[in-house]
Design an enzyme around this catalytic site. Structure first.
Site, PDB file in Angstrom:
ATOM      1  CD  GLU A 324      -2.932  -1.083   2.282  1.00  0.00           C
ATOM      2  OE1 GLU A 324      -4.183  -1.207   2.285  1.00  0.00           O
ATOM      3  OE2 GLU A 324      -2.450  -0.731   3.282  1.00  0.00           O
ATOM      4  CB  CYS A 408      -8.386   2.487   7.424  1.00  0.00           C
ATOM      5  SG  CYS A 408      -8.047   1.999   5.956  1.00  0.00           S
TER       6      CYS A 408
END
Length: 811
Positions: A324, A408
């Site tokens: 990521e 998130c």
């Protein structure tokens, strides 16, 4: 030290003014933020989005927290409920914290009694879950050993446990709730936890010596310090900053967590993009509060690397799904761009803090780019669907979702949207910075005055801005108006992107008379004696402009992006006559008409003109095109989309004819290959990327979809095609993946075999040519013809390495 850092921050500006012969001197004073509660928006762009956040996004996120057991986990930890801990991550506690923060911001702007009461009930669950000494991470309290891979078997055992990440989001929510409501219920929970953290972590004997793992606690502790005045919170925040990259207590150094070397030695942004943005935001807070120029110098080096080599034109950061995070310099692939929504938000946080430290508009320029493009693309116009990653190109495989297992981003969006007014203004002694142009009314408190500022504008659709200045007392001060880089000749403040034409002149007038305001650090500065009712008019040219990327950004070569004002535009299939995007090119200089469409996508400016379309026979014809703001794509269903548009036929893609492979369903077969093993012995999982008909340039070409075996090393892995009907096949071509990344080394396999489906069994083909595993080319295999409904390749990965396939053809 205090004087030194102010001179460092202000030196360039002071020199710039002196050279112009202006008597004005920039104040030797800190730049202060203006609370979002002092700025009230009533525009047609942000106000509706913020209201949708309040009425849709926040309630939707709370419902998902209820459905997915986030609140139950607190109740179980507090002994209020029996049951098993739910969720798959040790950081699930942060989902409610982030939504509480967003809800608190909303309460401060528009009071809602029902929401206030709901927050009280949620906070009571959180308080009940807190252990007597202040500890609070529910999966640990609940002894959820199913998640022990994250946290271990006891508190603080693992650096990547996210316990401190949970704490950081708790503090952020607590401060927001306290400032919005005046209630200490959540703030007291945060203080007890922070006191424990300060006791457990630090340089002393018997304390744990290691950084935070997943940063946010650094800036959260700094925020808690500013609210409480408790010095130990700032000291602990500084400790976590200083401990990063030192390898103490035996924890492994890792680029993934920006922990590969001390921050003072870092000069390239690497690793997980959200962690990076949060860490450097925390470093900026600590540097500002402790007047530490060394840390700020390090931040400038890291920021420059990001802005000059790793920043997407949309303001997104983080090119790779693996980890990521960031790839090497100039890796700015569009189709596979990760650009996590949370990372764009982190980019705003970081740039805002850099502005506060320096007063340099280049940071506000990057902030605005992320704000209008990379952040709001992460949430649907309806407010209840979200992107985790935000690609700049799509074949139609991307779709927003209501929630994620790792959730998130939705919570982060809810807390961020309500705080947008925070980024509009700042003060320095009696001077006022105007960073964002949004129709609004603000009450500003300077060192010696109260000033009301009213903006009237249709920005970002139009460039005319009228500011009415009403100081409580007539006074001499400077009004600093940011002249965006896009209104000049710099899309970003580096050479990463450039416009293909020259900007038209902007203009500024005061009380109807044009003025030539001094421009330095990106701000047109009007220094005069202001009285109530003075009117400033800013006219920023809103021409459609084409953007070119640095030649080292390989995936953007031969292409141009389209920008108008701060808004990046894209082509989406929904708006094209043939529903296709990739077969078109738009030469530089092509005229484009901008018009506002109130009935499209909640009201947007659209661009129209004539593009060139490459036909299947290679001929070119003129076709009409329509471009929409990138942030609004995928609000009418999945479709093709592209931000970077070829400028010539050479870079356009002729729409390929369907093939056996392109029509096949791609699967991973989760079982060891055994000759004549029944199909029922295997487990299938959907795969993607190997039959999309994009031609790779080399084995490290990850610019288009591909398949890789994540977290697999040295194992036997499979990939299968399920055909739409039986075919007689006798040849395959496989293009192997081979590239380096800190989330795994991807190598061509050690060897491979090919199988065909015979009824319910898989049988090895009779090869007529060697199995090859060469890089940077197709590896062809001839075999005795078989009639089958499927093929499966089995790749033996090299020892200690993973692998993957970029493209797999069948004949």
């Amino acid at each position: 030290m205090k004087l030194q850092i102010r001179l460092f921050f202000c030196g360039v500006a002071l020199l710039g003014l002196a050279s112009c012969g202006d008597s004005y001197v920039k104040p030797d004073a800190p730049i202060k933020e203006v609370s979002f509660t002092q700025v009230h928006l009533d525009d047609g762009f942000w106000a509706p989005r913020i209201e949708t956040n309040r009425t849709v996004s926040i309630p939707s996120a709370f419902r998902e927290c209820e459905k997915n057991g986030r609140f139950d986990n607190f109740a179980i930890a507090g002994g209020l409920k029996k049951g098993e801990h739910r969720g798959d991550f040790s950081f699930d506690d942060t989902d409610p914290y982030k939504v509480i923060e967003g809800a608190s911001y909303s309460l401060a702007v528009k009071y809602d009694q029902a929401l206030d009461a709901y927050l009280d009930s949620v906070i009571s669950l959180i308080a009940a879950a807190q252990e007597p000494d202040g500890y609070l991470t529910t999966c640990v309290t609940n002894r959820c050993y199913r998640l022990s891979g994250w946290w271990g078997k006891q508190r603080w055992e693992k650096i990547n446990s996210h316990e401190l990440y949970n704490s950081g989001h708790l503090y952020e929510a607590a401060v927001a709730h306290y400032q919005a409501t005046g209630k200490r219920t959540l703030l007291d929970v945060a203080i007890r936890n922070a006191d424990l953290v300060c006791q457990v972590f630090g340089p002393g004997e018997g304390q744990i010596h290691r950084p935070s793992g997943h940063p946010i606690i650094e800036m959260a502790l700094a925020k808690l310090y500013k609210v409480t005045g408790n010095e130990k919170y700032l000291q602990t925040a500084r400790y976590f900053v200083e401990e990063t990259g030192r390898g103490t207590d035996g924890h492994p150094l890792s680029e993934y967590s920006q922990d590969h070397k001390p921050i003072l030695q870092q000069d390239e942004i690497v690793g997980h993009a959200v962690r990076a943005g949060y860490l450097y935001s925390g470093v900026a807070d600590v540097a500002a509060l402790t007047q530490d120029t060394a840390y700020f110098n390090a931040l400038c080096r890291i920021w420059d690397n990001m802005a000059s080599k790793k920043l997407y034109i949309t303001g997104g950061i983080g090119s790779r799904a693996q980890g990521e995070g960031f790839g090497p310099n100039y890796e700015l692939n569009n189709h596979t761009a990760y650009c996590e929504t949370c990372a764009s938000i982190a980019n705003v946080f970081w740039n805002y803090r850099m502005f506060l430290a320096t007063g340099d508009a280049k940071y506000a320029d990057v902030l605005e780019r992320a704000l209008y493009n990379g952040v709001i693309s992460g949430v649907s116009l309806s407010g209840d669907k979200f992107f985790y990653d935000n690609p700049l190109e799509s074949m139609g495989q991307h779709e927003r979702q209501r929630w994620f297992g790792c959730a998130c981003c939705p919570g982060n969006v809810t807390r961020f949207m309500a705080s947008v007014p925070l980024y509009m203004y700042a003060t320095q002694a009696n001077d006022i910075y105007v960073n964002l142009y949004i129709q609004s009314k603000a009450q500003l408190t300077t060192e010696a005055n109260n000033v009301t500022l009213e903006q009237t504008t249709a920005y970002p659709w139009e460039g005319k801005v009228t500011l009415t200045v009403r100081p409580e007392t007539e006074q001499e001060f400077a009004l600093r108006l940011r002249i965006p880089g896009w209104a000049q000749d710099s899309p970003v403040p580096t050479d990463l992107y450039t416009f293909t034409d020259k900007a038209k002149a902007y203009s500024i007038s005061v009380n109807g008379k044009k003025v030539r305001a001094r421009l330095y650090d990106g701000y047109a500065t009007i220094h005069r004696r202001w009285k109530a009712g003075d009117v400033v008019e800013v006219d920023l040219p809103m021409d459609v402009r084409r953007v070119k990327a640095n030649e080292l950004a390989e995936d953007d070569r031969g292409k141009l992006a389209i920008e108008r004002g701060p808004i990046m535009f894209c082509l989406e299939g929904k708006d094209q006559p043939d529903s296709l995007v990739f077969n078109k090119f738009i030469p530089d200089g092509t005229p484009m008409k901008a018009s506002y469409d109130a009935d499209l996508l909640n009201g947007v400016v659209v661009l129209t003109g004539t593009a060139k379309e490459v036909e299947k026979d290679g001929t070119v014809k003129d076709v009409a095109f329509k471009a929409i703001p990138y942030s609004t794509w995928n609000n009418r269903g999945a479709d093709q989309m592209a931000v970077w548009i070829p400028a010539s036929a050479e870079y356009a893609r002729i729409t390929p004819e369907p093939t056996i492979a392109s029509k096949a369903r791609t699967l991973m077969i989760q079982a060891p290959i055994q000759k004549d093993a029944p199909e029922s012995a295997s487990v299938e999982a959907w795969a993607w990327g190997v039959n999309d008909q994009w031609e790779p340039k080399h084995s490290s070409d990850t610019s288009k979809p591909y398949h890789y075996w994540w977290l697999k090393n040295g194992t036997l892995e499979t990939l299968a095609y399920e055909f739409d009907q039986p075919y007689t096949v006798s040849h395959v071509d496989v293009y192997w993946l081979d590239f380096d990344h800190n989330d795994g080394n991807f190598r061509v396999p050690e060897s491979w075999k090919l199988y065909y489906k015979d009824g319910k069994n898989w049988k090895e083909v009779e090869a007529l040519s060697p199995y090859t595993v060469d890089k940077d080319r197709y590896n062809g295999l001839d075999f005795k013809p078989v009639r089958t409904t499927g093929l499966k390749l089995a790749a033996q990965l090299q020892k200690g390495a993973s692998g993957g396939v970029i493209e797999w053809k069948v004949e």
